[in-house]
Design an enzyme around this catalytic site. Structure first.
Site, mmCIF file in Angstrom:
data_model
loop_
_atom_site.group_PDB
_atom_site.id
_atom_site.type_symbol
_atom_site.label_atom_id
_atom_site.label_comp_id
_atom_site.label_asym_id
_atom_site.label_seq_id
_atom_site.Cartn_x
_atom_site.Cartn_y
_atom_site.Cartn_z
ATOM 1 N N HIS A 67 0.840 -1.194 0.000
ATOM 2 C CA HIS A 67 0.000 0.000 0.000
ATOM 3 C C HIS A 67 0.883 1.255 0.000
ATOM 4 O O HIS A 67 2.108 1.155 0.032
ATOM 5 C CB HIS A 67 -0.983 0.010 1.179
ATOM 6 C CG HIS A 67 -0.341 0.038 2.532
ATOM 7 N ND1 HIS A 67 0.282 -1.049 3.088
ATOM 8 C CD2 HIS A 67 -0.247 1.029 3.472
ATOM 9 C CE1 HIS A 67 0.740 -0.736 4.287
ATOM 10 N NE2 HIS A 67 0.431 0.523 4.546
ATOM 11 N N HIS A 69 1.423 3.872 2.087
ATOM 12 C CA HIS A 69 2.028 4.540 3.234
ATOM 13 C C HIS A 69 3.551 4.523 3.115
ATOM 14 O O HIS A 69 4.143 3.554 2.640
ATOM 15 C CB HIS A 69 1.591 3.879 4.543
ATOM 16 C CG HIS A 69 0.238 4.333 5.006
ATOM 17 N ND1 HIS A 69 -0.529 3.618 5.901
ATOM 18 C CD2 HIS A 69 -0.496 5.439 4.684
ATOM 19 C CE1 HIS A 69 -1.665 4.272 6.118
ATOM 20 N NE2 HIS A 69 -1.664 5.366 5.395
ATOM 21 N N ASP A 71 5.971 4.152 5.158
ATOM 22 C CA ASP A 71 6.764 3.105 5.806
ATOM 23 C C ASP A 71 6.694 1.794 5.036
ATOM 24 O O ASP A 71 7.311 0.798 5.431
ATOM 25 C CB ASP A 71 6.334 2.901 7.262
ATOM 26 C CG ASP A 71 4.874 2.513 7.408
ATOM 27 O OD1 ASP A 71 4.069 2.870 6.541
ATOM 28 O OD2 ASP A 71 4.547 1.846 8.412
ATOM 29 N N HIS A 72 5.990 1.818 3.884
ATOM 30 C CA HIS A 72 5.925 0.630 3.021
ATOM 31 C C HIS A 72 6.394 0.921 1.595
ATOM 32 O O HIS A 72 6.754 -0.012 0.872
ATOM 33 C CB HIS A 72 4.502 0.072 2.987
ATOM 34 C CG HIS A 72 4.044 -0.475 4.304
ATOM 35 N ND1 HIS A 72 4.048 -1.825 4.601
ATOM 36 C CD2 HIS A 72 3.606 0.150 5.426
ATOM 37 C CE1 HIS A 72 3.622 -2.000 5.841
ATOM 38 N NE2 HIS A 72 3.343 -0.819 6.366
ATOM 39 N N HIS A 156 -7.578 -1.398 5.643
ATOM 40 C CA HIS A 156 -6.491 -0.502 6.054
ATOM 41 C C HIS A 156 -6.579 0.855 5.356
ATOM 42 O O HIS A 156 -6.979 1.838 5.962
ATOM 43 C CB HIS A 156 -5.137 -1.143 5.817
ATOM 44 C CG HIS A 156 -3.992 -0.359 6.362
ATOM 45 N ND1 HIS A 156 -3.843 -0.105 7.711
ATOM 46 C CD2 HIS A 156 -2.928 0.232 5.753
ATOM 47 C CE1 HIS A 156 -2.754 0.613 7.900
ATOM 48 N NE2 HIS A 156 -2.184 0.831 6.731
ATOM 49 N N ASP A 177 -0.171 -4.199 5.981
ATOM 50 C CA ASP A 177 -1.067 -3.730 7.040
ATOM 51 C C ASP A 177 -2.499 -4.067 6.637
ATOM 52 O O ASP A 177 -2.873 -3.917 5.469
ATOM 53 C CB ASP A 177 -0.930 -2.224 7.244
ATOM 54 C CG ASP A 177 0.458 -1.842 7.752
ATOM 55 O OD1 ASP A 177 1.187 -2.745 8.203
ATOM 56 O OD2 ASP A 177 0.805 -0.648 7.678
ATOM 57 N N GLU A 202 1.658 -8.358 9.999
ATOM 58 C CA GLU A 202 1.924 -7.195 10.854
ATOM 59 C C GLU A 202 1.439 -7.483 12.264
ATOM 60 O O GLU A 202 0.545 -8.321 12.474
ATOM 61 C CB GLU A 202 1.227 -5.947 10.300
ATOM 62 C CG GLU A 202 -0.303 -5.995 10.359
ATOM 63 C CD GLU A 202 -0.906 -4.714 10.925
ATOM 64 O OE1 GLU A 202 -0.393 -4.243 11.961
ATOM 65 O OE2 GLU A 202 -1.877 -4.210 10.342
ATOM 66 N N HIS A 415 6.513 -5.592 11.937
ATOM 67 C CA HIS A 415 5.743 -4.348 12.082
ATOM 68 C C HIS A 415 5.077 -4.274 13.457
ATOM 69 O O HIS A 415 3.861 -4.094 13.580
ATOM 70 C CB HIS A 415 4.686 -4.272 10.975
ATOM 71 C CG HIS A 415 4.209 -2.867 10.673
ATOM 72 N ND1 HIS A 415 3.349 -2.189 11.502
ATOM 73 C CD2 HIS A 415 4.451 -2.045 9.628
ATOM 74 C CE1 HIS A 415 3.078 -1.014 10.970
ATOM 75 N NE2 HIS A 415 3.744 -0.890 9.836
#
Length: 636
Positions: A67, A69, A71-72, A156, A177, A202, A415
């Site tokens: 996805h 975000h 942090d990904h 999410h 996530d 996660e 995570h």
């Protein structure tokens, strides 16, 4: 065969998700994120562990992004355009559309506004996205002849997906996530029941069990309403995509019902742009949003408008959405500096803040307090602080439910925070009986994988499978309650089970199809003699007798005794020996027997020795009967 998992990020922490999985020779990078709490070398995963030569294209079969975000996905342009990876990249259509917006917004905040060293340019983001292949949900993609992948709905945020990967017989799921509970604009995670060797999940809320969503929404709305009614300002630091849309829907609906006129602002054009994509990608939202879209688009917010910087110090109450969500910089930090010293104002924080961010420090702070926001700059925080509980991550129950549903052979947790992951790991192992791991960054976990082969079977082996092996067990049910003095016990119940077992041998020969044969056929197949290991013990048994009858007499007496002692076993008398399964008992007439491990304390007139031999399969049975024999006395 094995699956190797190298955790380059999100190992016992939340940030820079990146796991490199090797399945039967194929190497997949799941996510390529950055850590929002660091600006040094810890910001990105240590890519040198993938290939010391720097040839990442040859080292990886593909990259999968779950996805948008940061942090990904935050390290992806750096990895492709600076490090040189030029192989295939897969993500869903919404992630491909919204990912560049997130990346460019971050680049502008860090470089143009904060003056940080540029990690990747706007051109890098564009070139990176040209390498991406967008996939649809449940679309099976054949990456090459051996590797296939498939995306599943994760909830999410818009476009978030769990990914299934299969190479040969080995299969796994990487969740990214996900949320197991639907919210206002997204549905809950959905995935098929799959045969899996591994699930990498996660564990952000590994020990949290959430209460009612409606109770949390009511608490949030009451806190906001109380603040604006008293003339205060509400700052909602949130990422432009995801929770912003969810909370906007909540506030917009509440403003309509309560007929409130207090302005709600979006701080950046990014969110306006994101809402446009949300309207275009409405098929990825919840069923309720899709079903009502022909009447009214849920992302046309009546009470929300864009924000101008000149309004920061304007009088009067308002609600402001500002990015980024953890107050790690950008406009949310700028507004926070202005509004935090005022007791009338309210700061709401997202459900999770990464360690090292201002949001994380505020979560554990008690106001009034003083915190450092930048080097040499401290702020007096006197405003109210409210923690939002609208996290798009699943809670501990959701993680357990998903793992139980998929029932993989192994689970790897990523995570999450180390102590909480350890607790969840113990629960998975104790409650679900599934081997679980919680590796740290730069650690590798190696697990066995499934390997299926097609084989033929011999007629004798198939016939052995058809031979029943009935076992009978009398079970006494609970007595029925009846009048005093009456026997109301029901008749015993006969329980019958068929525990048939057939032992076969798998023969694999070069250039020939593999075959399962009966164990008795193995010698013929190999052209060799049968060799069987036998165990022996010569047992003395006490006797009371003045004369010395022949051996058949003592064997008959022993048969009668054993038949009584082990009534549940079948003791066979063949006149020359007794037999129980593979255990054979004969009268030993030798003065010195090789199976006699100790000298008898009695002479032959007071004892008879019985020679016992058996196979390894019946070792426990043999020693049980030998123990009985040692305590017997035989008499005429």
């Amino acid at each position: 065969m094995a699956i190797d998992c190298l955790v380059l990020g999100a190992g016992q922490e939340v940030g820079k998700s990146c796991v490199v999985v090797t399945i039967n020779g194929k190497r997949i990078m799941f996510d390529c994120g950055m850590h929002m709490g660091f600006l040094d070398h810890r910001r990105y995963p240590d890519f040198s562990r993938i290939s010391q030569s720097g040839d990442f294209t040859s080292a990886l079969s593909c990259i999968i992004i779950t996805h948008f975000h940061l942090d990904h996905i935050g390290a992806l342009p750096y990895f492709t355009e600076v490090c040189g990876y030029n192989g295939p990249i897969y993500m869903t259509y919404p992630t491909k559309a919204l990912g560049p917006l997130m990346l460019e917004d971050y680049r502008k905040v860090m470089v143009d506004k904060r003056g940080e060293a540029e990690q990747f340019t706007a051109e890098h983001i564009v070139e990176c996205m040209k390498k991406v292949t967008a996939v649809d949900l449940k679309q099976t993609v054949q990456v090459d002849n051996d590797l296939q992948i498939r995306a599943y709905y994760a909830g999410h945020v818009l476009g978030a997906a769990m990914f299934y990967a299969k190479v040969g017989d080995a299969a796994m799921v990487y969740t990214g996530d996900y949320n197991m509970v639907p919210d206002r604009h997204l549905g809950s995670a959905q995935i098929d029941r799959l045969q899996l060797d591994l699930v990498i999940t996660e564990s952000t809320y590994a020990t949290t069990f959430r209460d009612s969503k409606y109770a949390r929404e009511r608490e949030f709305l009451q806190a906001v309403h109380k603040c604006v009614a008293a003339g205060g300002k509400v700052l909602i630091p949130t990422f432009a995509l995801g929770r912003a849309q969810e909370i906007c829907m909540l506030l917009d609906d509440y403003w309509e019902r309560m007929n409130l006129k207090v302005p709600i602002y979006f701080s950046a054009g990014l969110t306006i742009q994101a809402n446009m994509y949300y309207k275009m990608l409405i098929n990825w939202t919840s069923q309720k949003v899709k079903s009502t879209s022909t009447i009214r688009n849920a992302f046309d917010f009546k009470n929300v408008c864009s924000f101008d910087r000149s309004l920061i110090n304007a009088s009067g109450p308002c609600v402001l959405f500002a990015t980024p969500g953890m107050i790690s910089g950008g406009f949310s930090l700028e507004v926070f500096k202005q509004w935090a010293p005022c007791e009338e104002n309210l700061i709401t924080l997202p459900g999770y803040c990464v360690a090292g961010t201002i949001g994380h420090r505020l979560m554990s702070a008690k106001t009034p307090t003083r915190i450092t926001v930048e080097e040499g700059i401290q702020i007096d925080v006197r405003c109210q602080i409210h923690q939002l509980s609208f996290s798009p991550h699943t809670d501990a129950k959701g993680i357990m439910d998903l793992v139980k549903f998929l029932s993989p052979k192994h689970v790897i947790l990523v995570h999450g925070e180390k102590p909480k992951m350890a607790t969840l790991k113990e629960r998975i192992q104790s409650d679900l009986q599934i081997q679980c791991y919680d590796p740290a960054n730069n650690e590798t976990v190696c697990i066995p994988s499934t390997h299926y082969i097609q084989v033929d079977a011999s007629d004798k082996f198939l016939k052995s499978l058809l031979t029943p092996n009935f076992k009978f067990l009398n079970r006494s049910p609970r007595p029925d309650s009846g009048p005093k003095g009456m026997d109301t016990r029901p008749d015993p119940l006969l329980q019958v089970s068929d525990d048939r077992i057939s032992q076969g041998v798998l023969i694999m020969q070069t250039n020939q199809k593999s075959k399962v044969v009966h164990e008795n056929e193995l010698r013929v197949a190999l052209g060799s003699e049968i060799h069987e290991v036998q165990f022996g013990c010569c047992v003395p048994v006490r006797i009371h007798c003045s004369n010395a009858p022949d051996s058949t007499f003592w064997l008959q007496l022993l048969y009668a005794k054993l038949s009584s002692e082990v009534a549940e076993l079948s003791v066979v008398n063949n006149s020359e020996h007794l037999q129980v399964e593979s255990l054979v008992i004969v009268v030993c007439l030798k003065e010195k027997c090789c199976h006699r491990t100790h000298a008898s304390t009695q002479d032959m007139s007071k004892s008879v020795h019985f020679c016992c031999t058996w196979s390894l399969l019946d070792e426990k049975l043999a020693w049980r009967i030998i123990s009985i024999m040692k305590n017997l006395e035989l008499s005429m």
